[in-house]
Write a protein that holds these residues in place. Structure first.
Motif, mmCIF file in Angstrom:
data_model
loop_
_atom_site.group_PDB
_atom_site.id
_atom_site.type_symbol
_atom_site.label_atom_id
_atom_site.label_comp_id
_atom_site.label_asym_id
_atom_site.label_seq_id
_atom_site.Cartn_x
_atom_site.Cartn_y
_atom_site.Cartn_z
ATOM 1 N N PHE A 1 7.516 -19.055 -20.391
ATOM 2 C CA PHE A 1 7.179 -19.242 -18.804
ATOM 3 C C PHE A 1 7.436 -17.882 -18.164
ATOM 4 C CE2 PHE A 1 7.166 -23.901 -19.806
ATOM 5 C CZ PHE A 1 5.956 -24.088 -19.300
ATOM 6 N N PHE A 2 8.441 -17.259 -18.546
ATOM 7 C CA PHE A 2 8.754 -15.957 -17.734
ATOM 8 C C PHE A 2 8.343 -14.678 -18.458
ATOM 9 C CE2 PHE A 2 11.314 -19.232 -15.871
ATOM 10 C CZ PHE A 2 11.367 -18.761 -14.655
ATOM 11 N N LEU A 3 7.881 -14.699 -19.500
ATOM 12 C CA LEU A 3 7.454 -13.272 -20.070
ATOM 13 C C LEU A 3 6.009 -13.545 -20.468
ATOM 14 C CD1 LEU A 3 10.708 -12.547 -22.286
ATOM 15 C CD2 LEU A 3 9.615 -11.283 -20.240
ATOM 16 N N ILE A 4 5.691 -14.810 -21.414
ATOM 17 C CA ILE A 4 4.284 -14.762 -22.079
ATOM 18 C C ILE A 4 3.321 -15.113 -21.155
ATOM 19 C CG2 ILE A 4 3.018 -15.787 -24.031
ATOM 20 C CD1 ILE A 4 5.349 -15.893 -25.493
ATOM 21 N N LEU A 5 3.599 -15.983 -20.339
ATOM 22 C CA LEU A 5 2.395 -16.811 -19.307
ATOM 23 C C LEU A 5 2.311 -15.769 -18.330
ATOM 24 C CD1 LEU A 5 0.798 -19.299 -18.921
ATOM 25 C CD2 LEU A 5 2.843 -20.061 -17.400
ATOM 26 N N PRO A 6 3.398 -15.010 -17.542
ATOM 27 C CA PRO A 6 2.838 -14.070 -16.509
ATOM 28 C C PRO A 6 2.121 -13.015 -17.051
ATOM 29 C CG PRO A 6 5.322 -14.695 -16.415
ATOM 30 C CD PRO A 6 4.770 -15.296 -17.829
ATOM 31 N N PHE A 7 2.347 -12.454 -18.427
ATOM 32 C CA PHE A 7 1.392 -11.374 -19.146
ATOM 33 C C PHE A 7 -0.067 -11.626 -19.115
ATOM 34 C CE2 PHE A 7 -0.021 -8.966 -22.627
ATOM 35 C CZ PHE A 7 0.333 -7.627 -22.011
ATOM 36 N N ILE A 8 0.063 -13.112 -19.384
ATOM 37 C CA ILE A 8 -1.468 -13.635 -19.468
ATOM 38 C C ILE A 8 -2.090 -13.958 -18.159
ATOM 39 C CG2 ILE A 8 -2.866 -15.711 -20.357
ATOM 40 C CD1 ILE A 8 -0.670 -16.193 -22.300
ATOM 41 N N LEU B 1 -1.049 -12.453 -14.927
ATOM 42 C CA LEU B 1 -1.113 -11.386 -13.933
ATOM 43 C C LEU B 1 -1.499 -10.118 -14.488
ATOM 44 C CD1 LEU B 1 2.645 -12.171 -12.868
ATOM 45 C CD2 LEU B 1 0.524 -13.066 -11.650
ATOM 46 N N ASP B 2 -2.341 -9.406 -13.477
ATOM 47 C CA ASP B 2 -2.744 -8.038 -13.576
ATOM 48 C C ASP B 2 -1.665 -7.159 -13.633
ATOM 49 O OD1 ASP B 2 -5.126 -9.317 -13.361
ATOM 50 O OD2 ASP B 2 -5.444 -8.948 -11.241
ATOM 51 N N LEU B 3 -0.993 -7.175 -14.819
ATOM 52 C CA LEU B 3 0.107 -6.542 -14.767
ATOM 53 C C LEU B 3 0.090 -5.873 -16.142
ATOM 54 C CD1 LEU B 3 3.065 -8.609 -13.308
ATOM 55 C CD2 LEU B 3 1.972 -6.522 -12.182
ATOM 56 N N THR B 4 0.850 -4.405 -16.223
ATOM 57 C CA THR B 4 1.090 -4.077 -17.663
ATOM 58 C C THR B 4 2.458 -4.533 -18.143
ATOM 59 O OG1 THR B 4 2.291 -2.140 -16.745
ATOM 60 C CG2 THR B 4 -0.103 -1.892 -17.077
ATOM 61 N N TRP B 5 2.651 -4.392 -19.365
ATOM 62 C CA TRP B 5 3.907 -4.977 -20.132
ATOM 63 C C TRP B 5 4.994 -4.219 -19.406
ATOM 64 C CZ3 TRP B 5 7.701 -2.132 -22.098
ATOM 65 C CH2 TRP B 5 7.164 -0.808 -22.396
ATOM 66 N N TRP B 6 4.912 -3.038 -18.953
ATOM 67 C CA TRP B 6 6.136 -2.375 -18.371
ATOM 68 C C TRP B 6 6.361 -2.829 -17.038
ATOM 69 C CZ3 TRP B 6 5.475 0.868 -14.216
ATOM 70 C CH2 TRP B 6 4.191 1.354 -14.222
ATOM 71 N N GLN B 7 5.428 -3.106 -16.332
ATOM 72 C CA GLN B 7 5.526 -3.647 -14.900
ATOM 73 C C GLN B 7 6.211 -5.129 -15.064
ATOM 74 O OE1 GLN B 7 1.432 -3.385 -13.647
ATOM 75 N NE2 GLN B 7 1.923 -1.369 -12.343
ATOM 76 N N LEU B 8 5.718 -6.159 -15.822
ATOM 77 C CA LEU B 8 6.185 -7.101 -16.044
ATOM 78 C C LEU B 8 7.714 -7.103 -16.317
ATOM 79 C CD1 LEU B 8 5.977 -10.236 -16.284
ATOM 80 C CD2 LEU B 8 5.355 -9.843 -18.586
ATOM 81 N N ALA B 9 7.817 -6.011 -17.514
ATOM 82 C CA ALA B 9 9.348 -5.906 -17.733
ATOM 83 C C ALA B 9 10.299 -5.646 -16.727
ATOM 84 C CB ALA B 9 9.411 -4.738 -18.818
ATOM 85 N N ILE B 10 9.707 -4.915 -15.842
ATOM 86 C CA ILE B 10 10.863 -4.141 -14.709
ATOM 87 C C ILE B 10 10.913 -5.448 -13.748
ATOM 88 C CG2 ILE B 10 10.622 -2.993 -12.666
ATOM 89 C CD1 ILE B 10 9.055 -0.681 -14.000
ATOM 90 N N GLY B 11 9.916 -6.202 -13.661
ATOM 91 C CA GLY B 11 10.123 -7.453 -12.669
ATOM 92 C C GLY B 11 11.088 -8.296 -13.108
ATOM 93 N N PHE B 12 10.800 -8.796 -14.470
ATOM 94 C CA PHE B 12 11.719 -9.765 -15.112
ATOM 95 C C PHE B 12 13.108 -9.026 -15.211
ATOM 96 C CE2 PHE B 12 13.877 -10.995 -19.146
ATOM 97 C CZ PHE B 12 13.672 -12.489 -19.023
ATOM 98 N N VAL B 13 13.401 -7.694 -15.351
ATOM 99 C CA VAL B 13 14.843 -7.311 -15.438
ATOM 100 C C VAL B 13 15.469 -7.189 -14.132
ATOM 101 C CG1 VAL B 13 16.131 -5.113 -15.607
ATOM 102 C CG2 VAL B 13 14.385 -5.751 -17.490
ATOM 103 N N LEU B 14 14.661 -6.964 -13.275
ATOM 104 C CA LEU B 14 15.133 -6.876 -11.640
ATOM 105 C C LEU B 14 15.531 -8.338 -11.418
ATOM 106 C CD1 LEU B 14 13.141 -3.990 -9.985
ATOM 107 C CD2 LEU B 14 15.546 -4.141 -10.658
ATOM 108 N N MET B 15 14.577 -9.239 -11.792
ATOM 109 C CA MET B 15 15.000 -10.917 -11.410
ATOM 110 C C MET B 15 16.437 -11.188 -11.978
ATOM 111 S SD MET B 15 12.895 -14.213 -12.613
ATOM 112 C CE MET B 15 13.454 -14.056 -14.211
ATOM 113 N N HIS B 16 16.595 -10.788 -13.133
ATOM 114 C CA HIS B 16 18.021 -11.173 -13.850
ATOM 115 C C HIS B 16 18.972 -10.043 -13.119
ATOM 116 C CE1 HIS B 16 17.124 -14.289 -16.555
ATOM 117 N NE2 HIS B 16 15.825 -13.896 -16.769
#
Length: 381
Positions: A217-224, A226-241
């Protein structure tokens, strides 16, 4: 150090019996339940609905990168607030008189990416029993070798700088929880000196299934979606945590690792020469007791003294019973440690890290002894 530890109340103190009787009388006289009331349900709903709404807004893909980043940071903070205000009470059995409802409230801990079963062992059983006791309470072993909260730990050269680097490290607490800590704790044979070698089969299943769902729900589904690259998603996930971890870490540490709190050392027989409740009064501190904002967002964890003495009372009632606990503590000549604000507590934590990074403080004595411990003044009301 002995594998077993007992609290020896040689003075036969009546403090806990007295304060418990007075708190029980308060609820009886007011004809109210010690569990959640209407205000508590409003709080729980606010944080749960807010969390769901933030998650939905992010997945809607209607916003730009910077807006989604802000929403992710806010989502991390809401996750921490759910932990404080909903999960914590549920896991302590304080949310309701109904076991199933406490279990449901406690299950909200999965929204943080954390495991409720392991938390109940490390927090409810170990931390609440052996608060601040080196070798028993693993909450003072944040990063062994790197952060020195245990006064008996070997003093290393880099510890003299820990007051600068420890607080930023708290921002990694949530990421560690999601990817490492729960697994490590689950498969350790002992937590502190608590036997942790056997778990029900269903807990193995819950651990791995819940983690897989969280990753989905927090890595795979957003990647599918959202119009994000993997590294943009990673930055958002890390900053959330990072936001979640910093909020969690600061609130929990300001309750037990500030000036004036003790880190008692068991005697030669492996015992603490004090009653358990008296031990709690020496190892626990409140902060911002008059702040409505702290009470709302911290889930009563700014009143840790009341929480440690009455973990099965819903935190919504802590402001009402504070006067009872404080007056009873003074009546029995016990410390009632508190910092007036979040800022003063944070500064006190900073100074304690500085002291622990350079020496062994005097607060390592047994709370049952005459007060030879250096009771560093804590801001009083």
């Amino acid at each position: 150090m002995s594998n077993t530890l007992k609290f020896k109340d040689k003075s036969r103190s009546q403090f806990f019996a007295t304060v418990r009787k007075r708190v029980d009388s308060y609820f009886i006289e007011k004809a109210i339940s010690p569990h959640a009331n209407g205000a508590m349900w409003v709080k729980a709903s606010f944080f749960l609905v807010g969390y769901t709404l933030l998650y939905g807004l992010i997945l809607s893909n209607l916003f730009g990168l910077w807006t989604m980043l802000g929403l992710a940071i806010l989502l991390g903070m809401f996750a921490a607030f759910i932990g404080f205000n909903v999960s914590h009470d549920g896991l302590h059995g304080a949310f309701s008189s109904h076991t199933w409802l406490n279990r449901l409230a406690g299950s909200s801990f999965y929204l943080l990416g954390a495991n409720p079963y392991i938390w109940k062992i490390t927090h409810n059983i170990v931390h609440h029993t052996y608060t601040n006791i080196p070798g028993h309470d693993e909450d003072i072993e944040l990063a062994p070798g790197l952060v020195r909260l245990d006064p008996q730990e070997e003093l290393r050269s880099w510890h003299r700088y820990q007051h600068w680097y420890t607080i930023p490290l708290y921002s990694l607490a949530s990421l560690s929880w999601v990817f490492r800590k729960d697994y490590v704790k689950f498969f350790k044979s002992q937590i502190g000196h608590h036997d942790n070698s056997s778990h029900p089969r269903r807990e193995y299943i819950k651990l791995f299934v819940s983690k897989a769902l969280y990753y989905f729900f927090f890595l795979i589904l957003p990647f599918i979606l959202l119009d994000l690259t993997w590294w943009q998603l990673a930055i958002g996930f890390v900053l959330m945590h990072v936001a979640e971890g910093l909020v969690l870490g600061l609130v929990f540490q300001l309750a037990h690792a500030v000036e004036g709190t003790a880190f008692p050392i068991p005697d030669e027989q492996g015992d603490i020469q004090a009653a358990w409740a008296i031990h709690q009064m020496h190892t626990t501190a409140n902060f911002a007791p008059r702040s409505a904002m702290a009470a709302f967002f911290c889930g009563g964890l700014n009143r840790q003294i009341e929480h440690h003495l009455f973990p099965k009372v819903c935190h919504i009632h802590y402001p009402a019973i504070t006067a009872i606990v404080k007056s009873t503590a003074h009546e029995f000549g016990l410390p009632y440690l508190e910092n007036r604000s979040f800022g003063s507590a944070l500064l006190s934590h900073f100074r304690l890290l500085q002291v622990l990074g350079r020496s062994i403080p005097a607060e390592t004595v047994q709370p049952g002894q005459k007060n030879v411990a250096r009771q560093v003044p804590v801001s009083q009301e």
